[in-house]
Design a protein around this motif. Structure first.
Motif, PDB file in Angstrom:
ATOM      1  N   LEU A  10      11.825  -3.384   8.950  1.00 33.37           N
ATOM      2  CA  LEU A  10      11.136  -4.670   8.929  1.00 33.37           C
ATOM      3  C   LEU A  10      10.709  -5.014  10.348  1.00 33.37           C
ATOM      4  N   ARG A  11       9.485  -5.525  10.465  1.00 26.04           N
ATOM      5  CA  ARG A  11       8.976  -5.926  11.771  1.00 26.04           C
ATOM      6  C   ARG A  11       8.301  -7.288  11.647  1.00 26.04           C
ATOM      7  N   GLY A  12       8.319  -8.018  12.740  1.00 31.17           N
ATOM      8  CA  GLY A  12       7.620  -9.298  12.791  1.00 31.17           C
ATOM      9  C   GLY A  12       6.982  -9.481  14.145  1.00 31.17           C
TER      10      GLY A  12
ATOM     11  N   ARG B 178       0.853  -1.190   0.000  1.00 27.84           N
ATOM     12  CA  ARG B 178       0.000   0.000   0.000  1.00 27.84           C
ATOM     13  C   ARG B 178       0.887   1.238   0.000  1.00 27.84           C
ATOM     14  N   THR B 179       0.589   2.170  -0.889  1.00 30.51           N
ATOM     15  CA  THR B 179       1.300   3.448  -0.896  1.00 30.51           C
ATOM     16  C   THR B 179       0.807   4.267   0.283  1.00 30.51           C
ATOM     17  N   THR B 180       1.733   4.728   1.129  1.00 29.62           N
ATOM     18  CA  THR B 180       1.370   5.484   2.322  1.00 29.62           C
ATOM     19  C   THR B 180       1.718   6.959   2.220  1.00 29.62           C
TER      20      THR B 180
ATOM     21  N   TRP C 242       8.158   9.263  -1.499  1.00 25.63           N
ATOM     22  CA  TRP C 242       7.227   8.169  -1.744  1.00 25.63           C
ATOM     23  C   TRP C 242       7.471   7.123  -0.677  1.00 25.63           C
ATOM     24  N   ALA C 243       6.390   6.529  -0.164  1.00 22.83           N
ATOM     25  CA  ALA C 243       6.538   5.499   0.868  1.00 22.83           C
ATOM     26  C   ALA C 243       5.465   4.433   0.693  1.00 22.83           C
ATOM     27  N   GLU C 244       5.794   3.234   1.165  1.00 21.36           N
ATOM     28  CA  GLU C 244       4.877   2.107   1.097  1.00 21.36           C
ATOM     29  C   GLU C 244       4.991   1.285   2.369  1.00 21.36           C
TER      30      GLU C 244
ATOM     31  N   ASP D 189       8.171  -1.275   6.090  1.00 22.84           N
ATOM     32  CA  ASP D 189       7.966   0.096   5.620  1.00 22.84           C
ATOM     33  C   ASP D 189       9.180   0.498   4.812  1.00 22.84           C
ATOM     34  N   LEU D 190       8.931   1.107   3.672  1.00 22.11           N
ATOM     35  CA  LEU D 190       9.988   1.625   2.813  1.00 22.11           C
ATOM     36  C   LEU D 190       9.635   3.054   2.467  1.00 22.11           C
TER      37      LEU D 190
END
Length: 143
Positions: A103-105, A60-62, A70-72, A82-83
């Motif tokens: 990165l999360r888990g 999803r583009t955030t 630009w972020a997703e 999140d990038l």
């Protein structure tokens, strides 16, 4: 993780290319294709990345502030990533793209997310370098 990559074209060209899911499989080495794109390029657009190993994170583009940011966010099972890309004109031409990634888990996936967070910066940077080469070849005058 925060890294920068130089692109030989203006931020507008880079932003338009990187923000469009239709281009992702061309420059992102882990992707086989993109499916289920919903909406126009912009905040709220969603799609599914189909990775070479067969994983299918929902994306999803955030954020999209053309041509600066630009972020997703991507989710797959217990993982979330999140990038964010910040774009700025580079001295001497082109632009610099600075990437931030997290990165999360949840639960036990947290350990794997941390391990992947150590190796993913090299892959992301390699993919952005590929995108820079593609755009440089398409726009040899930098426009």
């Amino acid at each position: 993780m925060s890294r920068s990559v130089h692109f030989p074209v203006p931020p507008e060209v880079v932003c338009d290319y990187l923000a469009d899911p239709a281009n992702r499989a061309e420059w992102q080495s882990s992707l086989a294709r993109v499916e289920d794109v919903v909406g126009e390029v912009g905040v709220g657009q969603t799609w599914t990345d189909v990775t070479v190993p067969g994983l299918r994170p929902r994306m999803r583009t955030t954020a999209l502030v053309r041509p600066q940011r630009w972020a997703e966010t991507g989710t797959w099972g217990a993982f979330e990533a999140d990038l964010a890309l910040e774009l700025a004109p580079a001295p001497g031409g082109g632009c610099v793209v600075t990437v931030r990634m997290e990165l999360r888990g949840r639960g036990p996936a947290g350990l794997l997310a941390r391990a992947l967070g150590v190796v993913s910066p090299a892959a992301v940077r390699s993919d952005l370098r590929r995108a820079a080469r593609i755009l440089g070849e398409r726009h040899p005058t930098g426009s």
